[in-house]
Motif scaffolding. Structure first.
Motif, PDB file in Angstrom:
ATOM      1  N   GLY A   1      -7.881  18.445 -16.983  1.00 56.57           N
ATOM      2  CA  GLY A   1      -7.028  17.620 -17.827  1.00 56.57           C
ATOM      3  C   GLY A   1      -6.684  18.243 -19.162  1.00 56.57           C
ATOM      4  O   GLY A   1      -6.422  17.538 -20.120  1.00 56.57           O
ATOM      5  N   GLU A   2      -6.681  19.582 -19.235  1.00 56.31           N
ATOM      6  CA  GLU A   2      -6.406  20.278 -20.493  1.00 56.31           C
ATOM      7  C   GLU A   2      -5.341  21.351 -20.280  1.00 56.31           C
ATOM      8  O   GLU A   2      -5.538  22.294 -19.510  1.00 56.31           O
ATOM      9  CB  GLU A   2      -7.669  20.929 -21.051  1.00 56.31           C
ATOM     10  CG  GLU A   2      -8.730  19.941 -21.470  1.00 56.31           C
ATOM     11  CD  GLU A   2      -9.896  20.596 -22.173  1.00 56.31           C
ATOM     12  OE1 GLU A   2     -10.565  19.894 -22.953  1.00 56.31           O
ATOM     13  OE2 GLU A   2     -10.147  21.801 -21.964  1.00 56.31           O
ATOM     14  N   TYR A   3      -4.214  21.177 -20.991  1.00 59.27           N
ATOM     15  CA  TYR A   3      -3.089  22.110 -20.876  1.00 59.27           C
ATOM     16  C   TYR A   3      -2.632  22.573 -22.247  1.00 59.27           C
ATOM     17  O   TYR A   3      -2.591  21.798 -23.193  1.00 59.27           O
ATOM     18  CB  TYR A   3      -1.905  21.430 -20.172  1.00 59.27           C
ATOM     19  CG  TYR A   3      -2.166  21.113 -18.728  1.00 59.27           C
ATOM     20  CD1 TYR A   3      -1.819  22.010 -17.728  1.00 59.27           C
ATOM     21  CD2 TYR A   3      -2.777  19.924 -18.361  1.00 59.27           C
ATOM     22  CE1 TYR A   3      -2.062  21.724 -16.396  1.00 59.27           C
ATOM     23  CE2 TYR A   3      -3.040  19.624 -17.034  1.00 59.27           C
ATOM     24  CZ  TYR A   3      -2.677  20.535 -16.051  1.00 59.27           C
ATOM     25  OH  TYR A   3      -2.936  20.250 -14.747  1.00 59.27           O
ATOM     26  N   VAL A   4      -2.259  23.864 -22.330  1.00 62.03           N
ATOM     27  CA  VAL A   4      -1.635  24.402 -23.531  1.00 62.03           C
ATOM     28  C   VAL A   4      -0.345  25.096 -23.112  1.00 62.03           C
ATOM     29  O   VAL A   4      -0.256  25.663 -22.021  1.00 62.03           O
ATOM     30  CB  VAL A   4      -2.547  25.393 -24.301  1.00 62.03           C
ATOM     31  CG1 VAL A   4      -3.761  24.686 -24.856  1.00 62.03           C
ATOM     32  CG2 VAL A   4      -2.965  26.564 -23.438  1.00 62.03           C
TER      33      VAL A   4
ATOM     34  N   VAL B   1      -5.780  16.125 -26.545  1.00 64.22           N
ATOM     35  CA  VAL B   1      -7.188  15.846 -26.240  1.00 64.22           C
ATOM     36  C   VAL B   1      -8.129  16.606 -27.180  1.00 64.22           C
ATOM     37  O   VAL B   1      -9.254  16.178 -27.402  1.00 64.22           O
ATOM     38  CB  VAL B   1      -7.526  16.140 -24.762  1.00 64.22           C
ATOM     39  CG1 VAL B   1      -6.792  15.178 -23.848  1.00 64.22           C
ATOM     40  CG2 VAL B   1      -7.225  17.561 -24.363  1.00 64.22           C
ATOM     41  N   ARG B   2      -7.637  17.710 -27.724  1.00 63.11           N
ATOM     42  CA  ARG B   2      -8.384  18.468 -28.726  1.00 63.11           C
ATOM     43  C   ARG B   2      -7.460  19.529 -29.300  1.00 63.11           C
ATOM     44  O   ARG B   2      -6.355  19.732 -28.798  1.00 63.11           O
ATOM     45  CB  ARG B   2      -9.672  19.085 -28.159  1.00 63.11           C
ATOM     46  CG  ARG B   2      -9.472  20.138 -27.081  1.00 63.11           C
ATOM     47  CD  ARG B   2     -10.822  20.588 -26.511  1.00 63.11           C
ATOM     48  NE  ARG B   2     -10.654  21.474 -25.385  1.00 63.11           N
ATOM     49  CZ  ARG B   2     -11.016  22.768 -25.377  1.00 63.11           C
ATOM     50  NH1 ARG B   2     -11.562  23.307 -26.459  1.00 63.11           N
ATOM     51  NH2 ARG B   2     -10.847  23.503 -24.301  1.00 63.11           N
ATOM     52  N   THR B   3      -7.916  20.214 -30.328  1.00 67.30           N
ATOM     53  CA  THR B   3      -7.136  21.280 -30.940  1.00 67.30           C
ATOM     54  C   THR B   3      -7.980  22.540 -30.977  1.00 67.30           C
ATOM     55  O   THR B   3      -9.133  22.508 -31.407  1.00 67.30           O
ATOM     56  CB  THR B   3      -6.703  20.883 -32.366  1.00 67.30           C
ATOM     57  OG1 THR B   3      -5.931  19.678 -32.290  1.00 67.30           O
ATOM     58  CG2 THR B   3      -5.861  21.961 -33.007  1.00 67.30           C
TER      59      THR B   3
ATOM     60  N   VAL C   1      -3.846  25.396 -31.934  1.00 67.98           N
ATOM     61  CA  VAL C   1      -3.066  25.036 -30.754  1.00 67.98           C
ATOM     62  C   VAL C   1      -3.548  23.709 -30.173  1.00 67.98           C
ATOM     63  O   VAL C   1      -4.732  23.545 -29.882  1.00 67.98           O
ATOM     64  CB  VAL C   1      -3.138  26.158 -29.691  1.00 67.98           C
ATOM     65  CG1 VAL C   1      -2.360  25.779 -28.445  1.00 67.98           C
ATOM     66  CG2 VAL C   1      -2.608  27.473 -30.267  1.00 67.98           C
ATOM     67  N   ASN C   2      -2.608  22.783 -30.005  1.00 72.92           N
ATOM     68  CA  ASN C   2      -2.936  21.491 -29.402  1.00 72.92           C
ATOM     69  C   ASN C   2      -3.174  21.639 -27.908  1.00 72.92           C
ATOM     70  O   ASN C   2      -2.394  22.296 -27.211  1.00 72.92           O
ATOM     71  CB  ASN C   2      -1.806  20.483 -29.618  1.00 72.92           C
ATOM     72  CG  ASN C   2      -1.741  19.987 -31.042  1.00 72.92           C
ATOM     73  OD1 ASN C   2      -2.749  19.930 -31.737  1.00 72.92           O
ATOM     74  ND2 ASN C   2      -0.557  19.609 -31.483  1.00 72.92           N
ATOM     75  N   VAL C   3      -4.248  21.027 -27.429  1.00 75.67           N
ATOM     76  CA  VAL C   3      -4.546  20.954 -26.002  1.00 75.67           C
ATOM     77  C   VAL C   3      -4.154  19.555 -25.556  1.00 75.67           C
ATOM     78  O   VAL C   3      -4.610  18.562 -26.137  1.00 75.67           O
ATOM     79  CB  VAL C   3      -6.049  21.204 -25.729  1.00 75.67           C
ATOM     80  CG1 VAL C   3      -6.354  21.110 -24.240  1.00 75.67           C
ATOM     81  CG2 VAL C   3      -6.475  22.562 -26.292  1.00 75.67           C
ATOM     82  N   ARG C   4      -3.303  19.474 -24.545  1.00 79.43           N
ATOM     83  CA  ARG C   4      -2.775  18.181 -24.108  1.00 79.43           C
ATOM     84  C   ARG C   4      -3.284  17.814 -22.719  1.00 79.43           C
ATOM     85  O   ARG C   4      -3.750  18.658 -21.969  1.00 79.43           O
ATOM     86  CB  ARG C   4      -1.257  18.205 -24.151  1.00 79.43           C
ATOM     87  CG  ARG C   4      -0.749  18.402 -25.574  1.00 79.43           C
ATOM     88  CD  ARG C   4       0.748  18.251 -25.679  1.00 79.43           C
ATOM     89  NE  ARG C   4       1.183  18.353 -27.074  1.00 79.43           N
ATOM     90  CZ  ARG C   4       1.288  17.343 -27.905  1.00 79.43           C
ATOM     91  NH1 ARG C   4       1.022  16.123 -27.519  1.00 79.43           N
ATOM     92  NH2 ARG C   4       1.677  17.528 -29.156  1.00 79.43           N
ATOM     93  N   SER C   5      -3.161  16.531 -22.409  1.00 80.75           N
ATOM     94  CA  SER C   5      -3.681  16.023 -21.127  1.00 80.75           C
ATOM     95  C   SER C   5      -2.749  16.332 -19.948  1.00 80.75           C
ATOM     96  O   SER C   5      -3.109  16.113 -18.802  1.00 80.75           O
ATOM     97  CB  SER C   5      -3.927  14.517 -21.216  1.00 80.75           C
ATOM     98  OG  SER C   5      -2.713  13.836 -21.492  1.00 80.75           O
TER      99      SER C   5
END
Length: 87
Positions: free
Chosen positions: A66-69, A30-32, A17-21
């Motif tokens: 700053g991290e959203y899924v 920003v990370r996976t 799952v991609n973690v977005r800003s």
């Protein structure tokens, strides 16, 4: 009186799952998260609608600064909000 701890929820099995800003796919990754990860949801906010293994939703889960899924990839057991909205 004791504080209620934020819940920990599993991400969809078989997905990285991609973690977005921010709350949408237009925000940078920003990370996976690895397959089988669990996330703690701090708050939730509306954003871009995304279709995933748990349906289509515009709810995004804040899992860090700053991290959203997308909630479409998190098994919360609900089609709605499970915690407070982000400010």
């Amino acid at each position: 009186m004791t504080a209620v701890a934020a819940g920990s929820y599993p991400t969809a099995p078989g997905y990285n799952v991609n973690v977005r800003s921010g709350p949408g796919t237009q925000y940078r990754v920003v990370r996976t998260l690895p397959r089988g990860a669990r996330v703690t949801i701090n708050c939730q906010k509306p954003g871009q609608a995304v279709t995933g293994p748990y349906g289509t939703t515009n709810i995004w889960d804040n899992i860090g600064v700053g991290e959203y899924v997308s909630d479409a990839y998190v098994r919360t057991g609900s089609d709605g909000y499970v915690t407070g909205r982000c400010g």
